[in-house]
Design an enzyme around this catalytic site. Structure first.
Site, short mmCIF file in Angstrom:
data_model
loop_
_atom_site.label_atom_id
_atom_site.label_comp_id
_atom_site.label_asym_id
_atom_site.label_seq_id
_atom_site.Cartn_x
_atom_site.Cartn_y
_atom_site.Cartn_z
N GLU A 57 0.81 -1.23 0.00
CA GLU A 57 0.00 0.00 0.00
C GLU A 57 0.84 1.27 0.00
O GLU A 57 0.36 2.35 -0.31
CB GLU A 57 -0.95 0.00 1.21
CG GLU A 57 -0.30 0.16 2.59
CD GLU A 57 0.21 -1.14 3.19
OE1 GLU A 57 0.48 -2.10 2.43
OE2 GLU A 57 0.35 -1.21 4.43
N SER A 107 -18.09 25.86 5.20
CA SER A 107 -16.85 26.51 5.65
C SER A 107 -16.04 27.04 4.48
O SER A 107 -15.14 27.83 4.67
CB SER A 107 -16.01 25.49 6.42
OG SER A 107 -15.47 24.54 5.50
N GLY A 108 -16.38 26.57 3.28
CA GLY A 108 -15.57 26.96 2.13
C GLY A 108 -14.45 25.97 1.89
O GLY A 108 -13.75 26.03 0.88
N GLY A 109 -14.25 25.04 2.83
CA GLY A 109 -13.27 23.97 2.63
C GLY A 109 -13.80 22.98 1.60
O GLY A 109 -14.97 23.05 1.19
N VAL A 110 -12.93 22.05 1.21
CA VAL A 110 -13.29 21.13 0.14
C VAL A 110 -14.53 20.29 0.50
O VAL A 110 -15.47 20.20 -0.28
CB VAL A 110 -12.11 20.17 -0.18
CG1 VAL A 110 -12.46 19.27 -1.34
CG2 VAL A 110 -10.85 20.96 -0.46
N ASP A 111 -14.52 19.73 1.71
CA ASP A 111 -15.58 18.79 2.07
C ASP A 111 -16.95 19.46 2.10
O ASP A 111 -17.90 18.99 1.48
CB ASP A 111 -15.31 18.14 3.43
CG ASP A 111 -13.98 17.43 3.46
OD1 ASP A 111 -13.45 17.15 2.36
OD2 ASP A 111 -13.45 17.18 4.55
N SER A 112 -17.04 20.58 2.84
CA SER A 112 -18.37 21.19 2.94
C SER A 112 -18.79 21.78 1.60
O SER A 112 -19.97 21.80 1.27
CB SER A 112 -18.45 22.20 4.08
OG SER A 112 -17.66 23.32 3.83
N SER A 113 -17.82 22.23 0.80
CA SER A 113 -18.18 22.78 -0.52
C SER A 113 -18.74 21.69 -1.42
O SER A 113 -19.76 21.89 -2.10
CB SER A 113 -16.97 23.40 -1.20
OG SER A 113 -16.47 24.46 -0.44
#
Ligand code: XMP
Length: 514
Positions: A171, A223-229
């Site tokens: 891996e 939040s503007g972060g990748v996940d929440s966007s």
């Protein structure tokens, strides 16, 4: 149709999430479960294959993680890696003992290419070894399929029983043909078709959301972060204006970040949703005054965030669903999946369920790794600069200012950080370095500027390369670039007279300073 799936059984090693990620790179869906998960439960999930991971223990010691031998009789192909390999041998009658020569690092491995496991692999291949025990004798029925100069059983198999093992770590990227080996296992040995693809995942998720939400109202903390966007855009595509996104500017965001988020998701942006921006800077600064202890700062920021969000939610009234941007590593790290220990109380802008009046949670990214979230983002047509944004912690600059947070210190970090990011991008290193930022040490020291004595702060620059953020190394940034950044920071940012570059790896350091 049931999704074909491979299961990783976690014995507490450091690369365990990587195993699952590599399997998914072979377009096979994969989930991680602790070694405490009973075999009946594993069987019920009807996996096409099972992988046992590495771990820090000696399998022959009392109290070491173990597993029921039943696992090897389910008729499902099993691959043991490192500790998993040793445990398989130990349980099936082989001999595992302390190795006379401990192997660590890149090692030349000689493989039998007639084995299905090593088809299309070079006879002599570089693999990553990390073990102090070794398999002195393979279990009855097993055939050795790889060795090294110091390790007589680097891989073995019992083809009739569909059992395979490797002492090394396929891996890890240092194992040059590791992904190919894992592909051989999941595609050729387990017979997976490889139907795990992001375009169909996105389409299916949108359908599922529509079905679940129906005409309900949905609330999302953006939040503007990748996940929440990505979560917000997926929801917006599924249910449009039934979605309301609340974006809290806690005053601990990066330079201009609040306006950037508003430009994308606000009324002038390109998505159909209701967008509410809350400018709560002063409230947060007020709450943070006088607080210096890292965990307490995290707590205060997290709690205040909830308060602000709660107030906004109250204005909206009852909502039916709350969106959480939980991703798979959060699930694994919170102990629901694997075996990891908690080092810091991570604050994610999703963790609010107790305080808002809602009926159910929607977690559209719950099964995705970060790189898959980005792929989903691209599928959804989100701008690249947002999709490839570097991670930014929920408590924001609060954990990048050592000691008390003040508005003045926030300004200093914002400016220094903007300069550092700008120069890294100009040098074309922004996609090569996984995370880079400026932080403010709580140290002031004497300097000289013009003919004046100064007594100002020291800024620390941090840049790390990492695969999974569980371990990280400081990036080797060209010295000339560091000098340029230093020159700009001391000239352009008032209150700073020194710049440090942090070369600490993780462990023992963490990526953030608090
Ligand atoms: P550490 O400092 O734990 O950081 O080595 C590892 C990664 O996690 C990010 N980080 C956070 N992310 N909430 C987040 O959403 C948090 O409270 C938090 N603390 C750290 C950090 O930026 C790095 O990418």
């Amino acid at each position: 149709m049931e999704r074909e799936k491979v299961i990783v059984i976690d014995f507490g090693g450091q690369y365990n999430q990587l195993v699952a990620r590599r399997v998914r790179e072979c377009n096979v869906y994969c989930e991680i479960y602790s070694f405490r998960t009973p075999p009946e439960q594993i069987k019920e999930m009807n996996p096409k294959g099972i992988i046992l991971t590495g771990g820090p223990n000696s399998c022959y010691e009392e109290g070491a993680p173990t597993y029921s031998r039943e696992l090897f009789q389910l008729g499902i192909p099993v691959l043991g890696l490192c500790y998993g390999a040793q445990l398989m041998m130990h349980l099936l009658g082989g001999k595992v003992e302390h190795a006379p020569v401990r192997e660590y690092g890149k090692t030349e491995v000689f493989v039998d290419t007639a084995s299905l496991m090593f088809s299309n692999i070079s006879e002599k291949t570089i693999c990553w070894m990390s073990h102090f025990d070794y398999i002195a004798k393979e279990a009855p029925g097993f055939e050795i399929t790889a060795h090294t100069v110091d390790c007589p059983v680097a891989a073995a198999e019992n083809k009739a029983e569909n059992l395979y093992l490797m002492q090394f770590h396929p891996e890890v990227l240092h194992t040059q043909e590791g992904t190919k080996m894992l592909r051989n296992f999941v595609r050729n040995i387990c017979g997976c078709k490889g139907s795990w693809r992001m375009d169909s995942f996105v389409e299916e998720s949108i359908q599922e959301i529509r079905k679940k939400v129906e005409s309900g109202k949905v609330l999302c903390a953006l939040s503007g972060g990748v996940d929440s966007s990505v979560a917000a855009v997926m929801l917006s595509k599924a249910i449009g204006k039934q979605l309301t996104c609340v974006f809290v500017d806690h005053g601990l965001l990066r330079d201009k970040e609040g306006d950037e988020v508003e430009a994308v998701f606000g009324p002038k942006g390109s998505y159909e949703l209701n967008f509410i921006r809350v400018n709560a800077q002063e409230r947060f600064y007020h709450k943070l005054a006088g607080i210096t202890e890292p965990e307490q700062k995290r707590k205060v920021i997290g709690e205040e965030f909830i308060r602000v969000f709660e107030e906004e939610a109250k204005k909206i009234g009852t909502v039916d669903f709350l969106v959480q941007g939980t991703i798979y590593p959060d699930v694994v790290e919170s102990g629901l999946g694997g075996e990891s220990a908690m080092i810091k109380s991570h604050h994610n802008v999703g963790g609010l369920p107790d305080y808002v009046d809602f009926k159910e949670i929607v977690e559209p990214l719950r099964n995705l790794f970060k790189d898959e979230v980005r792929k989903a983002g691209l599928e959804l047509g989100i701008p690249k600069y947002l999709v490839f944004r570097q991670p930014f912690p929920g408590p924001g600059l609060g954990v990048r200012i050592i000691g008390e947070v003040t508005p003045k210190k926030v300004k200093i970090v914002q400016k220094a950080d903007a300069i550092f990011r700008e120069e890294i991008a100009k040098a074309g290193l922004d996609q090569e370095i996984n995370q880079y930022f400026a932080a403010l040490t709580n140290m002031r020291s004497v300097g000289v500027m013009g003919d004046e004595r100064t007594y100002d702060y020291a800024v620390a620059l941090r840049a790390v390369n990492t695969l999974d953020f569980m371990t990280a190394e400081a990036s080797e940034i060209p010295f000339s670039l560091l000098q340029r950044v230093m020159g700009r920071i001391v000239n352009e940012v008032a209150g700073v007279n020194r710049v440090f570059y942090d070369i600490t790896s993780k462990p023992p350091g963490t990526v953030e300073f608090e």
